[in-house]
Design a protein around this motif. Structure first.
Motif: not given
Length: 186
Positions: A26-27, A32-33, A79, A82, A85, A99-100, A107, A144
């Motif tokens: 992700h990062a 992201c999730c 995104t 960041t 998480t 999560r990110c 990450t 977030c």
């Protein structure tokens, strides 16, 4: 040559022929999730925080990774910023995880379809167009970022799931090996 080496240069349309699990860092990939482990409780939690989770799940452009497990969902977003998480749990039961990145700038990852779910033994599936992952809504990103700011940029991941810890370190290993991030224009 490893599966990682073979897969890293594949065209996205060829991903279905991979015979191993694959993940999205992700990062490092600008994604992201939102991983929902208890949909019913997550709806309340998000509503209490001013976020319409039903609207996010039902959005025309929503992209989800479906495990086939009841009362669960997973939303994927692009995104440009960041965030660390974090999760919300109740009585040591994970409700929802965002999560990110890790608090030290590394990450986290999510396994992508057609990878096999470790509990069900069945492949994950896409819902929505994974080639057009939407940008995270501004209010969700602000939520977030505010949570992680309030927590002094600490990673509040309280579960001790060794599978999840291993997943994070694999993602960092892949990055250190020079495996490129996914392009933002998929």
């Amino acid at each position: 040559e490893s599966v990682i080496g073979m897969g890293q240069n594949m065209h996205p349309d060829q991903l279905n022929c991979i015979q191993a699990n694959i993940g999205l860092l992700h990062a490092y990939s600008g994604t992201c999730c939102i991983d929902i482990d208890d949909l019913r409780k997550s709806l309340d939690y998000m509503s209490d925080n001013g976020i319409n989770l039903t609207g996010l799940l039902c959005a025309d452009d929503a992209v989800q990774i479906v495990s086939g497990r009841d009362n669960r969902a997973k939303l994927i977003y692009r995104t440009t910023e960041t965030f660390n998480t974090f999760n919300h749990s109740e009585n040591n039961h994970m409700i929802i995880e965002f999560r990110c990145a890790t608090s030290n700038g590394l990450t986290v990852q999510d396994v992508l379809p057609p990878s096999i779910h470790p509990d069900t033994g069945k492949p994950y599936k896409w819902k929505g167009n994974w080639k057009k992952i939407p940008l995270i809504p501004a209010d969700l990103l602000a939520f977030c970022q505010q949570i992680t700011t309030d927590q002094d940029k600490e990673l509040p991941l309280k579960d001790n799931n060794p599978h999840r810890r291993n997943m994070y370190s694999v993602g960092d290993d892949m990055y250190s090996m020079g495996i490129p991030a996914l392009p933002h224009d998929l």
